[in-house]
Write a protein that holds these residues in place. Structure first.
Motif, PDB file in Angstrom:
ATOM      1  N   UNK A 232       0.681  -1.224   0.039  1.00  0.00           N
ATOM      2  CA  UNK A 232       0.108   0.097   0.134  1.00  0.00           C
ATOM      3  C   UNK A 232       1.004   1.181   0.197  1.00  0.00           C
ATOM      4  N   UNK A 233       1.321   1.698  -1.187  1.00  0.00           N
ATOM      5  CA  UNK A 233       2.275   2.960  -1.385  1.00  0.00           C
ATOM      6  C   UNK A 233       1.246   3.977  -1.219  1.00  0.00           C
ATOM      7  N   UNK A 234       0.669   4.244  -0.098  1.00  0.00           N
ATOM      8  CA  UNK A 234       0.015   5.512  -0.197  1.00  0.00           C
ATOM      9  C   UNK A 234      -0.417   5.628   1.494  1.00  0.00           C
ATOM     10  N   UNK A 235      -0.728   6.858   1.799  1.00  0.00           N
ATOM     11  CA  UNK A 235      -1.094   6.898   3.375  1.00  0.00           C
ATOM     12  C   UNK A 235      -0.033   7.725   4.002  1.00  0.00           C
ATOM     13  N   UNK A 236       0.977   8.442   3.367  1.00  0.00           N
ATOM     14  CA  UNK A 236       1.844   9.390   4.040  1.00  0.00           C
ATOM     15  C   UNK A 236       1.204  10.368   4.375  1.00  0.00           C
ATOM     16  N   UNK A 237       0.126  10.690   3.839  1.00  0.00           N
ATOM     17  CA  UNK A 237      -0.887  11.956   4.457  1.00  0.00           C
ATOM     18  C   UNK A 237      -2.224  11.353   4.306  1.00  0.00           C
ATOM     19  N   UNK A 238      -2.781  11.470   5.376  1.00  0.00           N
ATOM     20  CA  UNK A 238      -4.332  10.957   5.523  1.00  0.00           C
ATOM     21  C   UNK A 238      -5.038  11.692   6.488  1.00  0.00           C
ATOM     22  N   UNK A 239      -6.104  10.823   7.084  1.00  0.00           N
ATOM     23  CA  UNK A 239      -7.124  11.688   8.133  1.00  0.00           C
ATOM     24  C   UNK A 239      -6.497  12.023   9.362  1.00  0.00           C
ATOM     25  N   UNK A 240      -5.298  11.206   9.629  1.00  0.00           N
ATOM     26  CA  UNK A 240      -4.430  11.394  10.687  1.00  0.00           C
ATOM     27  C   UNK A 240      -3.504  12.462  10.695  1.00  0.00           C
ATOM     28  N   UNK A 241      -3.229  13.093   9.715  1.00  0.00           N
ATOM     29  CA  UNK A 241      -2.099  13.892   9.497  1.00  0.00           C
ATOM     30  C   UNK A 241      -2.457  15.393   8.921  1.00  0.00           C
ATOM     31  N   UNK A 242      -1.856  16.203   8.793  1.00  0.00           N
ATOM     32  CA  UNK A 242      -2.115  17.609   8.033  1.00  0.00           C
ATOM     33  C   UNK A 242      -2.004  17.396   6.701  1.00  0.00           C
ATOM     34  N   UNK A 243      -2.270  18.388   5.687  1.00  0.00           N
ATOM     35  CA  UNK A 243      -2.471  18.289   4.287  1.00  0.00           C
ATOM     36  C   UNK A 243      -1.170  17.828   3.694  1.00  0.00           C
ATOM     37  N   UNK A 244      -0.913  17.100   2.720  1.00  0.00           N
ATOM     38  CA  UNK A 244      -0.030  16.745   1.730  1.00  0.00           C
ATOM     39  C   UNK A 244      -0.300  15.483   1.025  1.00  0.00           C
ATOM     40  N   UNK A 245       0.354  15.077   0.041  1.00  0.00           N
ATOM     41  CA  UNK A 245       0.177  13.964  -0.951  1.00  0.00           C
ATOM     42  C   UNK A 245       0.287  12.670  -0.213  1.00  0.00           C
ATOM     43  N   UNK A 246      -0.415  11.636  -0.665  1.00  0.00           N
ATOM     44  CA  UNK A 246      -0.608  10.375  -0.242  1.00  0.00           C
ATOM     45  C   UNK A 246       0.761   9.454  -0.258  1.00  0.00           C
ATOM     46  N   UNK A 247       1.509   9.819  -1.539  1.00  0.00           N
ATOM     47  CA  UNK A 247       2.592   9.219  -1.915  1.00  0.00           C
ATOM     48  C   UNK A 247       3.592   9.972  -2.604  1.00  0.00           C
ATOM     49  N   UNK A 248       4.261  10.758  -1.567  1.00  0.00           N
ATOM     50  CA  UNK A 248       5.388  11.780  -2.233  1.00  0.00           C
ATOM     51  C   UNK A 248       6.618  11.069  -2.808  1.00  0.00           C
ATOM     52  N   UNK A 249       7.150  11.424  -3.968  1.00  0.00           N
ATOM     53  CA  UNK A 249       8.241  10.646  -4.645  1.00  0.00           C
ATOM     54  C   UNK A 249       9.288  10.335  -3.627  1.00  0.00           C
ATOM     55  N   UNK A 250       9.842  11.246  -2.743  1.00  0.00           N
ATOM     56  CA  UNK A 250      10.807  10.603  -1.806  1.00  0.00           C
ATOM     57  C   UNK A 250      10.575   9.529  -0.863  1.00  0.00           C
ATOM     58  N   UNK A 251       9.206   9.498  -0.396  1.00  0.00           N
ATOM     59  CA  UNK A 251       8.797   8.522   0.290  1.00  0.00           C
ATOM     60  C   UNK A 251       8.619   7.032  -0.366  1.00  0.00           C
ATOM     61  N   UNK A 252       8.094   7.311  -1.666  1.00  0.00           N
ATOM     62  CA  UNK A 252       7.973   6.272  -2.545  1.00  0.00           C
ATOM     63  C   UNK A 252       9.226   5.441  -2.783  1.00  0.00           C
ATOM     64  N   UNK A 253      10.267   6.163  -2.868  1.00  0.00           N
ATOM     65  CA  UNK A 253      11.755   5.777  -3.281  1.00  0.00           C
ATOM     66  C   UNK A 253      12.043   5.241  -1.908  1.00  0.00           C
TER      67      UNK A 253
END
Length: 371
Positions: A232-253
């Protein structure tokens, strides 16, 4: 001038240099013609640099995950996307309170199965846990319940002509690591003996994890026994965090680096990507499908911006409060897929979920198919 040209025509060294120059020019031109939509083939990396793609969307294999609670949109989307998928993975089963396998009532199951089979899609249904730790614990630690559960899987696959199953257990505690690995090992062995696949859905991990459920999923051990590790390459940002992309490039890598360093074979890695987005009102966030986000945007499409580093589209608006909507669209999905395909050589992706996505993504994919 004519005399000079005639002289040059007979110089082998000059001819060789000219021929090499032509080859380079042809290669550059071919590279820039990879995409039929005319967009640049230059792709961003986590370090801010760019590189050129040598593979396009025609080279990807896509798993379609679907949700039983949004059947109407799922069926409508499947009619458009079935010819472009490799595998159909609807959520059809759950772990019951007694540790047995339970069926989920899906209204359009027959129609979806027909679409999948007409298009020669492997059907690998998902088994969920209803986010119930007690049910999961019973399955992992009660060996009688476990054997019964695995036998039910085999029987169900025979009746429904499935190619296997996709296990999505997310209600785990850190202490469950050994038991979870043992269950997956046992289930994989029994299903393989019956010519069935057994895949495991896991949280995205980068080695700096604090999610107890993620810590119970041992990439290395699971990668040795399961057919696919669907991340599940998503969830870096969701209901439990502040705004942001669900799967930033740096996190994916970072997740891919951790996955491969853990010893998961590249051919077993399936990158799960989200198709939806979140509307943040301060710290509170609401999950929205692309269709609902499109309704919010209305005619203000020019206000949508793309954050390439976050690999997310962003739309800001105000009512009584200030809102930030970060979401996936055709462009962000394509960006991520091409990066992963070209840099890591991973060509398998799973979309969560069919019915929540930007329909233009299928247009992009269709344009890239061979004639």
């Amino acid at each position: 001038m004519m005399e000079k040209l005639k002289f040059l025509k007979f110089k082998p060294k000059t001819l060789l240099i000219a021929a090499c120059a032509i080859v380079v020019l042809i290669a550059i031109y071919s590279r820039n013609q990879l995409f039929n939509d005319g967009e640049t083939t230059s792709l961003p990396r986590a370090d801010g640099q760019s590189y050129y793609a040598s593979k396009s969307l025609r080279d990807v294999n896509i798993v379609g995950w679907t949700a039983y609670w949004d059947e109407k949109n799922t069926l409508a989307s499947l009619k458009e996307s079935a010819t472009l998928l490799a595998t159909f993975s609807p959520i059809l089963y759950r772990i019951e309170s007694g540790g047995s396998l339970g069926r989920i009532n899906v209204l359009y199951k027959k129609e979806m199965f027909e679409l999948a089979r007409i298009n020669n899609l492997a059907i690998i249904p998902v088994i969920g846990d209803d986010f119930d730790f007690e049910r999961v614990s019973l399955l992992l630690y009660d060996l009688d319940s476990q054997e019964k559960f695995i036998n039910q899987l085999i029987d169900e696959a025979r009746v429904e002509n499935f190619g296997g199953f996709d296990l999505d257990i997310e209600s785990l505690k850190k202490k469950d690591k050994e038991a979870f690995t043992a269950f997956v090992t046992n289930a994989s062995k029994k299903l393989h003996e019956n010519n069935l696949e057994f895949n495991v859905v896991v949280f995205g991990r980068d080695g700096n994890d604090d999610n107890p459920s993620a810590l119970a999923q041992d990439y290395k051990e699971l990668g040795e026994v399961a057919d696919e590790i669907r991340i599940m390459m998503y969830g870096a940002h969701d209901e439990s965090t502040g705004p942001g992309g669900q799967a930033p490039i740096a996190w994916i890598e970072a997740v891919l680096a951790y996955t491969l360093a853990s010893g998961v074979p590249k051919e077993k890695v399936v990158v799960g990507l989200s198709t939806h987005g979140y509307d943040w009102n301060g710290r509170d966030a609401t999950a929205l499908t692309y269709g609902l986000i499109e309704e919010k945007i209305g005619d203000a499409t020019s206000s949508v911006i793309l954050d390439k580093g976050a690999s997310s589209a962003i739309y800001k608006y105000e009512d009584e409060d200030k809102h930030e909507v970060w979401f996936e669209n055709a462009q962000t999905l394509k960006q991520k897929m091409l990066l992963i395909l070209n840099k890591y050589g991973i060509d398998k992706f799973a979309l969560w979920r069919i019915g929540a996505e930007d329909p233009k993504f299928w247009e992009e994919l269709r344009l890239d198919q061979p004639n």
